[in-house]
Design a protein around this motif. Sequence first.
Motif, mmCIF file in Angstrom:
data_model
loop_
_atom_site.group_PDB
_atom_site.id
_atom_site.type_symbol
_atom_site.label_atom_id
_atom_site.label_comp_id
_atom_site.label_asym_id
_atom_site.label_seq_id
_atom_site.Cartn_x
_atom_site.Cartn_y
_atom_site.Cartn_z
ATOM 1 N N UNK A 99 52.517 37.065 43.397
ATOM 2 C CA UNK A 99 51.105 37.408 43.432
ATOM 3 C C UNK A 99 50.230 36.209 43.734
ATOM 4 N N UNK A 100 48.963 36.484 43.943
ATOM 5 C CA UNK A 100 48.002 35.428 44.201
ATOM 6 C C UNK A 100 47.566 34.779 42.886
ATOM 7 N N UNK A 101 46.899 33.656 43.007
ATOM 8 C CA UNK A 101 46.316 32.963 41.870
ATOM 9 C C UNK A 101 44.823 32.814 42.114
ATOM 10 N N UNK A 102 44.020 33.161 41.124
ATOM 11 C CA UNK A 102 42.581 32.929 41.208
ATOM 12 C C UNK A 102 42.282 31.626 40.484
ATOM 13 N N UNK A 103 41.635 30.711 41.191
ATOM 14 C CA UNK A 103 41.287 29.421 40.608
ATOM 15 C C UNK A 103 39.804 29.325 40.324
ATOM 16 N N UNK A 104 39.462 28.665 39.228
ATOM 17 C CA UNK A 104 38.069 28.447 38.834
ATOM 18 C C UNK A 104 37.851 26.952 38.650
ATOM 19 N N UNK A 105 36.721 26.458 39.122
ATOM 20 C CA UNK A 105 36.361 25.050 38.895
ATOM 21 C C UNK A 105 34.871 24.972 38.591
#
Length: 292
Positions: free
Chosen positions: A155-161
């Motif tokens: 699956x995909x990964x959602x990244x937050x910064x």
Amino acid sequence: MGAAGSVRRGRDRPGGAAGHLEIGGRLGIIDVERGVKVAGARVPCLIGGGARLELALVNLVAARAADRGFTAMASPVWAGSGQAHLVGSPQTPQTPQTPQTPQTPQTPQTPQTALTALTAWHADEILDLSGGPRRYLAWSTGFGRETVAGGGLAGATVGFVVHCAPGDVEGEQRRLLDCQEELLVATGVPCRVTDVPAGELARASARTFACEVWLPHPRRHRRVGSVSNCTTYQARRLAIRCRDGRGRVRTAATVTGSLELGAWIAALLENHQWEDGSVRLPAALGGTITGP
């Protein structure tokens, strides 16, 4: 079966819950065999309703995060090895550039998750944070070794910064952690938050909280997300600065986080399975899955 007219969740049946790979294979939304053929490793692939479920999760995350001030981005997948090294990415080559070596068009590039691009987005800048922190999210292919090693979904990964002033970093970490918890609870997945031991922290993190979901089939928790307080470590290496209340230039701080959609989907399938073979999801995620 339960009372007349009702069907019990599969996780409550006497024989126990089925695993997500079994559920997905039966519904035709996960293909293990072809995933192995293509990837050369045990990386099951989402197809049909499985792929649509992943897209629904991305849209749900983007919408909920927007309410908390996050701007969605379609970030580059490739990053110069120099910037990946400065961010502290686990995908960094063994012999990265040094901060003193300028990046050129010939600089080796490596595939990265969205976190690298979002963290390096403001490199060599002085940010005006008078309007508040800069918050971003993006999604990309997951390159985590734990996904393959654990037989997880591809699956995909959602990244937050978040780029913020050092004095705001702890509050921003809590804000992002609350956002992740809210998303998991909204999809009906049992979850818990753990404080990651110091010996397991990534090199850029001063403190990390992990979100873990419950998988009924193996009867254990699995990490699905995390939120890290990186203090000024990344910003100092990337020359990301801001002005304090007196106008002086200071090193900024960053908070990073991620949600692994493959693990999230596994938890959804196992926790929302019913004895009739269907998977009944919240309406925001497409409702009942009965096939591809």
